[in-house]
Design a protein around this motif. Structure first.
Motif, short mmCIF file in Angstrom:
data_model
loop_
_atom_site.label_atom_id
_atom_site.label_comp_id
_atom_site.label_asym_id
_atom_site.label_seq_id
_atom_site.Cartn_x
_atom_site.Cartn_y
_atom_site.Cartn_z
N GLN A 189 -30.86 16.34 19.83
CA GLN A 189 -31.66 16.13 21.04
C GLN A 189 -30.99 16.76 22.27
N ALA A 222 -36.07 19.40 17.67
CA ALA A 222 -36.53 18.42 18.66
C ALA A 222 -37.43 17.41 17.98
N ILE A 223 -37.28 16.16 18.34
CA ILE A 223 -38.19 15.15 17.80
C ILE A 223 -39.56 15.35 18.43
N ILE A 224 -40.54 15.53 17.58
CA ILE A 224 -41.91 15.75 18.03
C ILE A 224 -42.77 14.82 17.18
N ARG A 225 -43.67 14.09 17.80
CA ARG A 225 -44.52 13.20 17.00
C ARG A 225 -45.51 14.03 16.20
N LYS A 257 -30.14 19.12 25.34
CA LYS A 257 -31.04 19.81 26.27
C LYS A 257 -30.59 21.26 26.48
N GLU A 315 -28.99 25.06 18.02
CA GLU A 315 -28.71 23.62 18.09
C GLU A 315 -27.90 23.11 16.90
N ARG A 341 -41.46 22.82 25.98
CA ARG A 341 -40.46 22.58 24.94
C ARG A 341 -40.03 23.89 24.29
N HIS A 342 -38.78 23.94 23.87
CA HIS A 342 -38.28 25.14 23.19
C HIS A 342 -39.10 25.43 21.93
N ASN A 353 -47.35 17.75 18.06
CA ASN A 353 -47.53 17.68 19.52
C ASN A 353 -46.30 18.13 20.30
N PHE A 354 -46.04 19.45 20.35
CA PHE A 354 -44.94 19.84 21.24
C PHE A 354 -45.49 20.24 22.60
N ASN A 355 -44.85 19.73 23.65
CA ASN A 355 -45.29 20.00 25.02
C ASN A 355 -45.07 21.47 25.35
N ASN A 377 -33.83 25.67 16.59
CA ASN A 377 -34.12 24.64 17.59
C ASN A 377 -34.58 23.39 16.87
N HIS A 424 -37.18 4.11 20.71
CA HIS A 424 -37.63 5.41 21.21
C HIS A 424 -36.91 5.75 22.53
N ASP A 455 -33.24 9.12 23.47
CA ASP A 455 -33.09 10.31 24.31
C ASP A 455 -32.24 10.04 25.56
C1 LIG Z 1 -38.86 9.32 19.59
C2 LIG Z 1 -39.14 10.56 20.39
C3 LIG Z 1 -40.38 11.14 20.35
C4 LIG Z 1 -40.66 12.31 21.07
N1 LIG Z 1 -41.88 12.88 20.97
C5 LIG Z 1 -42.13 14.05 21.59
C6 LIG Z 1 -43.38 14.71 21.43
O1 LIG Z 1 -44.28 14.24 20.72
N2 LIG Z 1 -43.58 15.88 22.07
C7 LIG Z 1 -42.61 16.45 22.84
O2 LIG Z 1 -42.83 17.54 23.37
N3 LIG Z 1 -41.40 15.84 23.05
C8 LIG Z 1 -41.15 14.66 22.42
N4 LIG Z 1 -39.93 14.03 22.60
C9 LIG Z 1 -38.93 14.63 23.50
C10 LIG Z 1 -38.18 15.77 22.87
O3 LIG Z 1 -37.79 15.46 21.57
C11 LIG Z 1 -36.90 16.09 23.66
O4 LIG Z 1 -37.22 16.32 25.00
C12 LIG Z 1 -36.14 17.27 23.09
O5 LIG Z 1 -34.83 17.28 23.61
C13 LIG Z 1 -36.80 18.59 23.38
O6 LIG Z 1 -36.09 19.61 22.74
P1 LIG Z 1 -35.98 21.09 23.32
O7 LIG Z 1 -35.10 20.97 24.56
O8 LIG Z 1 -35.29 21.84 22.23
O9 LIG Z 1 -37.34 21.57 23.62
C14 LIG Z 1 -39.65 12.87 21.89
C15 LIG Z 1 -38.40 12.26 21.96
C16 LIG Z 1 -38.12 11.13 21.22
C17 LIG Z 1 -36.76 10.52 21.30
#
Ligand SMILES: Cc1cc2nc3c(=O)[nH]c(=O)nc-3n(C[C@H](O)[C@H](O)[C@H](O)COP(=O)(O)O)c2cc1C
Ligand SMILES: [Mn+2]
Length: 469
Positions: free
Chosen positions: A212, A159-162, A214, A219, A179-180, A174-176, A157, A307, A311
């Motif tokens: 990115q 995903a962009i995570i800060r 969904k 991935e 999130r996967h 910081n993954f919500n 998997n 940013h 997405d």
């Molecule tokens: C620049 C940028 C920063 C992001 N930062 C976060 C973040 O800090 N935490 C988060 O949960 N998602 C963040 N996202 C959103 C996830 O990267 C996005 O929803 C991703 O598709 C999730 O992947 P998943 O479906 O595999 O969980 C960010 C997206 C972008 C474009």
């Protein structure tokens, strides 16, 4: 070799030379880079900016230049995917249907292994990591993917995570909850094992778009589909074949996330244009850093086009396919930057009855949790133009009949008007009544006349010049 970031910039410099700016003066990564970008944006320009000499967090000059605003232009994203800009979501959905498996290559052919740093040498402070907004906790990696492997399915998997740089070898991630990456993290937690996570920074923009996705799947296969070529992968330094990594990325940071320790993280300037509040988040510990010899450090400017736009096509692709399941005449979807490219969606449909717009609203609102307001318009309205959509709301909606309001739905925690994660969602049917009813005719100049007009035949060249953007 895979397409990479260097190849894309070369292509951009050849085809659109004005869209790449290089800054040679030494700059600080703290606020100065974001300030320069903002001043350029104020002039209605959106170039990629490469800062060639940037201070690192140890006070020296970093070996890596910093690139910002790579994603600040929809046309650039379309160019990366090699598709027309107004058809990005259609093409994305079409490509996602044909996953492409990655190929393993030898470390000797992996440009990301040209420099390998382990132990104390793998120092985040040697990197030019940017601090973006005044109240941010400190330097954040904002263009880094969390690359993680599901221990049950074996899927990667991405995903962009800060990530907040809390020390030379530690980050708060910081993954919500939904999130996967978090689903995977919870599995490691149950196994009482730290989660291997590779931070991938800098690659061809088509890699960024594919990663990115969904769709919940491996991935790497979607990245291959969007890049139009199999992703090249190679063994990691820390876990060998157990964790394969993208071979032609600019920079990889191999980390382990503790499943027991947490740290305070944020405030951080968010996509909404507000600061997100402080929270506790997992800690990642750096094990190794590998990179190209001439690696570029990619940064994404939070809350700005860089940013928001990255997405948007993927959310649009997801919405397009889900809304089309409910309303076959769905033509296109746009997440406008004016609505943070997350909270508003414009949907263009060719309706066959007057119930379809509300069906489209319901499908849209349930497909994307952050989406809050949906506007449905007819296919004569340009959904890439805010003014056209507002005109349709002004002249084609009656809110006693055309408004749908749904309170108490899960939304984005970052929307300051929501109560934690619970928000009120809604949609407006701004379509004309169906053919059965008569409706006012939209004004127009005859097409045959417009087609024969060439402004050069009417205006002096200095006046033609003044019309150029
Ligand atoms: C620049 C940028 C920063 C992001 N930062 C976060 C973040 O800090 N935490 C988060 O949960 N998602 C963040 N996202 C959103 C996830 O990267 C996005 O929803 C991703 O598709 C999730 O992947 P998943 O479906 O595999 O969980 C960010 C997206 C972008 C474009
Ligand atoms: Mn995923």
């Amino acid at each position: 070799m895979n397409k990479d970031l260097g190849l894309f910039i070369k292509q951009l410099e050849e085809e659109k030379p004005r869209s790449v700016i290089r800054v040679k003066k030494v700059v600080k990564p703290e606020f100065e880079i974001p300030a320069i970008l903002q001043e350029i944006e104020k002039r209605k320009a959106n170039p990629v900016i490469i800062f060639e000499k940037v201070k690192n967090l140890n006070g020296g000059v970093s070996e890596l230049p910093v690139m910002i605003n790579l994603f600040g232009d929809r046309a650039r994203l379309a160019m990366a995917m090699n598709v027309p800009v107004d058809k990005m979501s259609h093409e994305y959905v079409a490509k996602e249907k044909f996953p492409v498996k990655p190929v393993e290559i030898d470390k000797s052919k992996a440009s990301v292994k040209e420099v390998i740093l382990k132990g104390k040498e793998a120092d985040l402070y040697d990197l030019p990591i940017v601090t973006h907004h005044e109240m941010d906790l400190g330097p954040y990696i904002t263009a880094g993917f969390a690359w993680a492997k599901d221990p049950e399915t074996g899927w990667i998997n991405c995903a962009i995570i800060r990530m907040y740089v809390s020390g030379p070898q530690t980050l708060a991630v910081n993954f919500n909850a939904n999130r996967h990456t978090n689903f995977i993290f919870q599995k490691y937690k149950k196994m009482e094992k730290p989660m291997p996570m590779v931070i991938v920074i800098g690659h061809h923009p088509a890699f960024y778009m594919g990663a990115q996705t969904k769709i919940h799947t491996d991935e790497m296969d979607i990245i291959g589909a969007i890049m139009d070529e199999p992703l090249e992968i190679t063994p990691s330094e820390t876990w060998g074949n157990e964790m394969m990594v993208p071979a032609q990325a600019e920079l990889l940071i191999e980390t382990e996330i503790s499943t027991s320790e947490i740290a305070i993280e944020a405030p951080f300037g968010e996509y909404t244009g507000y600061y997100g509040g402080q929270r506790t988040n997992p800690i990642a510990e750096v094990k190794a850093i590998t990179r190209k010899k001439d690696a570029v450090y990619l940064d994404i400017m939070p809350g700005h086009a860089d940013h928001l736009l990255l997405d948007a096509p993927m959310i649009e692709a997801n919405l397009y396919s889900k809304i089309k399941e409910a309303v076959l005449g769905t033509q296109n979807v746009h997440m406008p930057v004016s609505g943070t490219a997350r909270l508003h969606a414009y949907v263009q449909i060719r309706k066959t009855n007057d119930g379809e717009p509300k069906a489209a609203i319901m499908a849209a609102l349930s497909a994307e949790y952050r989406l809050k307001h949906v506007v449905i318009v007819d296919d004569d309205v340009d959904i890439f133009d805010d003014q056209e959509v507002l005109w349709a709301i002004a002249t084609r909606s009656q809110w006693d009949k055309d408004l749908l309001v749904v309170p108490g739905v899960m939304g984005s925690r970052l929307d300051p008007s929501a109560e934690d994660v619970v928000t009120t969602k809604g949609g407006i049917d701004a379509t004309k009544p169906s053919e059965k009813h008569s409706f006012a005719e939209r004004i127009a100049i005859p097409k045959s006349v417009i087609e024969n007009i060439d402004l050069k035949d009417y205006l002096e060249s200095k006046d033609m010049e003044s019309l150029k953007k």
